[in-house]
Design a protein around this motif. Structure first.
Motif, PDB file in Angstrom:
ATOM      1  N   UNK A   1       0.832  -1.196  -0.119  1.00  0.00           N
ATOM      2  CA  UNK A   1       0.102  -0.084   0.032  1.00  0.00           C
ATOM      3  C   UNK A   1       0.891   1.256  -0.056  1.00  0.00           C
ATOM      4  N   UNK A   2       1.730   1.069   0.832  1.00  0.00           N
ATOM      5  CA  UNK A   2       2.599   2.354   0.980  1.00  0.00           C
ATOM      6  C   UNK A   2       3.571   2.698  -0.423  1.00  0.00           C
ATOM      7  N   UNK A   3       4.113   1.717  -0.636  1.00  0.00           N
ATOM      8  CA  UNK A   3       5.015   1.842  -2.081  1.00  0.00           C
ATOM      9  C   UNK A   3       4.118   1.826  -3.165  1.00  0.00           C
ATOM     10  N   UNK A   4       2.931   1.428  -3.130  1.00  0.00           N
ATOM     11  CA  UNK A   4       2.012   1.714  -4.079  1.00  0.00           C
ATOM     12  C   UNK A   4       1.485   3.125  -4.629  1.00  0.00           C
ATOM     13  N   UNK A   5       1.823   3.864  -3.521  1.00  0.00           N
ATOM     14  CA  UNK A   5       1.436   5.267  -3.626  1.00  0.00           C
ATOM     15  C   UNK A   5       2.573   5.922  -4.527  1.00  0.00           C
ATOM     16  N   UNK A   6       3.597   5.319  -4.353  1.00  0.00           N
ATOM     17  CA  UNK A   6       4.927   6.051  -5.254  1.00  0.00           C
ATOM     18  C   UNK A   6       5.220   5.358  -6.481  1.00  0.00           C
ATOM     19  N   UNK A   7       5.092   3.826  -6.366  1.00  0.00           N
ATOM     20  CA  UNK A   7       5.668   3.257  -7.480  1.00  0.00           C
ATOM     21  C   UNK A   7       4.380   2.212  -8.149  1.00  0.00           C
ATOM     22  N   UNK A   8       4.790   1.976  -9.246  1.00  0.00           N
ATOM     23  CA  UNK A   8       3.974   0.564 -10.030  1.00  0.00           C
ATOM     24  C   UNK A   8       5.227  -0.162 -10.329  1.00  0.00           C
ATOM     25  N   UNK A   9       4.540  -1.655 -10.433  1.00  0.00           N
ATOM     26  CA  UNK A   9       5.496  -2.657 -10.793  1.00  0.00           C
ATOM     27  C   UNK A   9       5.153  -3.043 -12.119  1.00  0.00           C
ATOM     28  N   UNK A  10       6.069  -2.868 -13.172  1.00  0.00           N
ATOM     29  CA  UNK A  10       5.642  -2.986 -14.474  1.00  0.00           C
ATOM     30  C   UNK A  10       6.143  -4.074 -15.138  1.00  0.00           C
ATOM     31  N   UNK A  11       7.253  -4.473 -14.286  1.00  0.00           N
ATOM     32  CA  UNK A  11       8.061  -5.989 -14.910  1.00  0.00           C
ATOM     33  C   UNK A  11       8.346  -6.677 -13.634  1.00  0.00           C
ATOM     34  N   UNK A  12       7.464  -7.614 -13.230  1.00  0.00           N
ATOM     35  CA  UNK A  12       8.021  -8.474 -12.118  1.00  0.00           C
ATOM     36  C   UNK A  12       9.043  -9.364 -12.440  1.00  0.00           C
ATOM     37  N   UNK A  13       9.382  -9.745 -13.808  1.00  0.00           N
ATOM     38  CA  UNK A  13      10.692 -10.729 -14.025  1.00  0.00           C
ATOM     39  C   UNK A  13      12.062  -9.821 -14.006  1.00  0.00           C
ATOM     40  N   UNK A  14      11.717  -8.626 -14.292  1.00  0.00           N
ATOM     41  CA  UNK A  14      12.968  -7.560 -13.992  1.00  0.00           C
ATOM     42  C   UNK A  14      13.148  -7.441 -12.761  1.00  0.00           C
ATOM     43  N   UNK A  15      12.266  -7.134 -11.913  1.00  0.00           N
ATOM     44  CA  UNK A  15      12.418  -6.987 -10.299  1.00  0.00           C
ATOM     45  C   UNK A  15      13.123  -8.352  -9.862  1.00  0.00           C
ATOM     46  N   UNK A  16      12.510  -9.560 -10.091  1.00  0.00           N
ATOM     47  CA  UNK A  16      13.181 -10.627  -9.450  1.00  0.00           C
ATOM     48  C   UNK A  16      14.533 -10.796  -9.802  1.00  0.00           C
ATOM     49  N   UNK A  17      14.762 -10.540 -11.045  1.00  0.00           N
ATOM     50  CA  UNK A  17      16.095 -10.410 -11.638  1.00  0.00           C
ATOM     51  C   UNK A  17      17.119  -9.947 -11.003  1.00  0.00           C
ATOM     52  N   UNK A  18      16.897  -8.589 -10.797  1.00  0.00           N
ATOM     53  CA  UNK A  18      17.597  -7.608  -9.998  1.00  0.00           C
ATOM     54  C   UNK A  18      17.815  -8.061  -8.559  1.00  0.00           C
ATOM     55  N   UNK A  19      16.684  -8.643  -7.761  1.00  0.00           N
ATOM     56  CA  UNK A  19      16.786  -8.983  -6.402  1.00  0.00           C
ATOM     57  C   UNK A  19      17.724  -9.921  -6.339  1.00  0.00           C
ATOM     58  N   UNK A  20      17.511 -11.147  -7.294  1.00  0.00           N
ATOM     59  CA  UNK A  20      18.621 -12.081  -7.112  1.00  0.00           C
ATOM     60  C   UNK A  20      19.934 -11.621  -7.702  1.00  0.00           C
ATOM     61  N   UNK A  21      20.058 -10.958  -8.487  1.00  0.00           N
ATOM     62  CA  UNK A  21      21.566 -10.423  -8.789  1.00  0.00           C
ATOM     63  C   UNK A  21      22.281  -9.630  -7.686  1.00  0.00           C
ATOM     64  N   UNK A  22      21.508  -8.767  -6.866  1.00  0.00           N
ATOM     65  CA  UNK A  22      22.095  -8.176  -5.872  1.00  0.00           C
ATOM     66  C   UNK A  22      21.930  -8.952  -4.577  1.00  0.00           C
ATOM     67  N   UNK A  23      21.423 -10.171  -4.541  1.00  0.00           N
ATOM     68  CA  UNK A  23      21.442 -11.176  -3.493  1.00  0.00           C
ATOM     69  C   UNK A  23      20.473 -10.567  -2.317  1.00  0.00           C
TER      70      UNK A  23
END
Length: 160
Positions: free
Chosen positions: A55-77
């Motif tokens: 809810x809080x993050x959703x006031x500021x951001x939209x998730x447009x590519x879940x795969x890209x987010x997952x890839x970056x989370x994995x990349x940065x451990x």
């Protein structure tokens, strides 16, 4: 016996005297009593924390590519639970990478109007401040409802 899931992000500000952790948004008593909770109570609280972050993050951001987010989370451990919603995971990404992220789009995120003109550091600061304020309101509401130091109410194990 398997590992017990926790919303802990390894940044416990309660050790610095905060009554509510700025990292995971749990009250100090809730952190203390976490492992005494029944599994369904822990899962319910984790879902509540995820919903708050969404809810809080959703006031500021939209998730447009879940795969890209997952890839970056994995990349940065950056550790996240498989069932953790996207914007809840994005909060963790901002917490860890706010100094290095230049383009939110590379991370599968797009700013909303409320984030217009904010740097990633400022965006993280706003989200973190709102999460902390919401967690403090919850802690005060628990105290106002007579739960006092026992932020978990009837879900906690009683002391022997």
């Amino acid at each position: 016996m398997g590992a017990i899931a926790s919303p802990c992000v390894g940044l416990c500000s309660t050790t610095l005297g905060d009554a509510t952790c700025r990292g995971c948004q749990r009250a100090d008593a809730e952190i203390r009593d976490w492992f005494g909770l029944a599994p369904d109570a822990r899962a319910a609280r984790m879902a509540e924390l995820d919903a708050l972050r969404e809810a809080v993050a959703g006031r500021y951001l939209r998730l447009v590519d879940d795969a890209a987010l997952a890839e970056q989370l994995a990349r940065h451990r950056i550790r996240c639970r498989p069932e953790q919603p996207g914007l809840s995971r994005a909060v963790e990404l901002l917490r860890v990478g706010r100094e290095r992220i230049r383009e939110l789009a590379r991370y599968g995120l797009a700013p909303r109007e409320a984030a217009s003109g904010l740097s990633v550091v400022e965006l993280h600061e706003r989200i973190a401040a709102e999460l902390t304020a919401a967690a403090e309101r919850r802690r005060h509401a628990l105290c106002d409802n007579g739960l006092g130091d026992n932020a978990l109410g009837d879900n906690a194990l009683s002391e022997p």
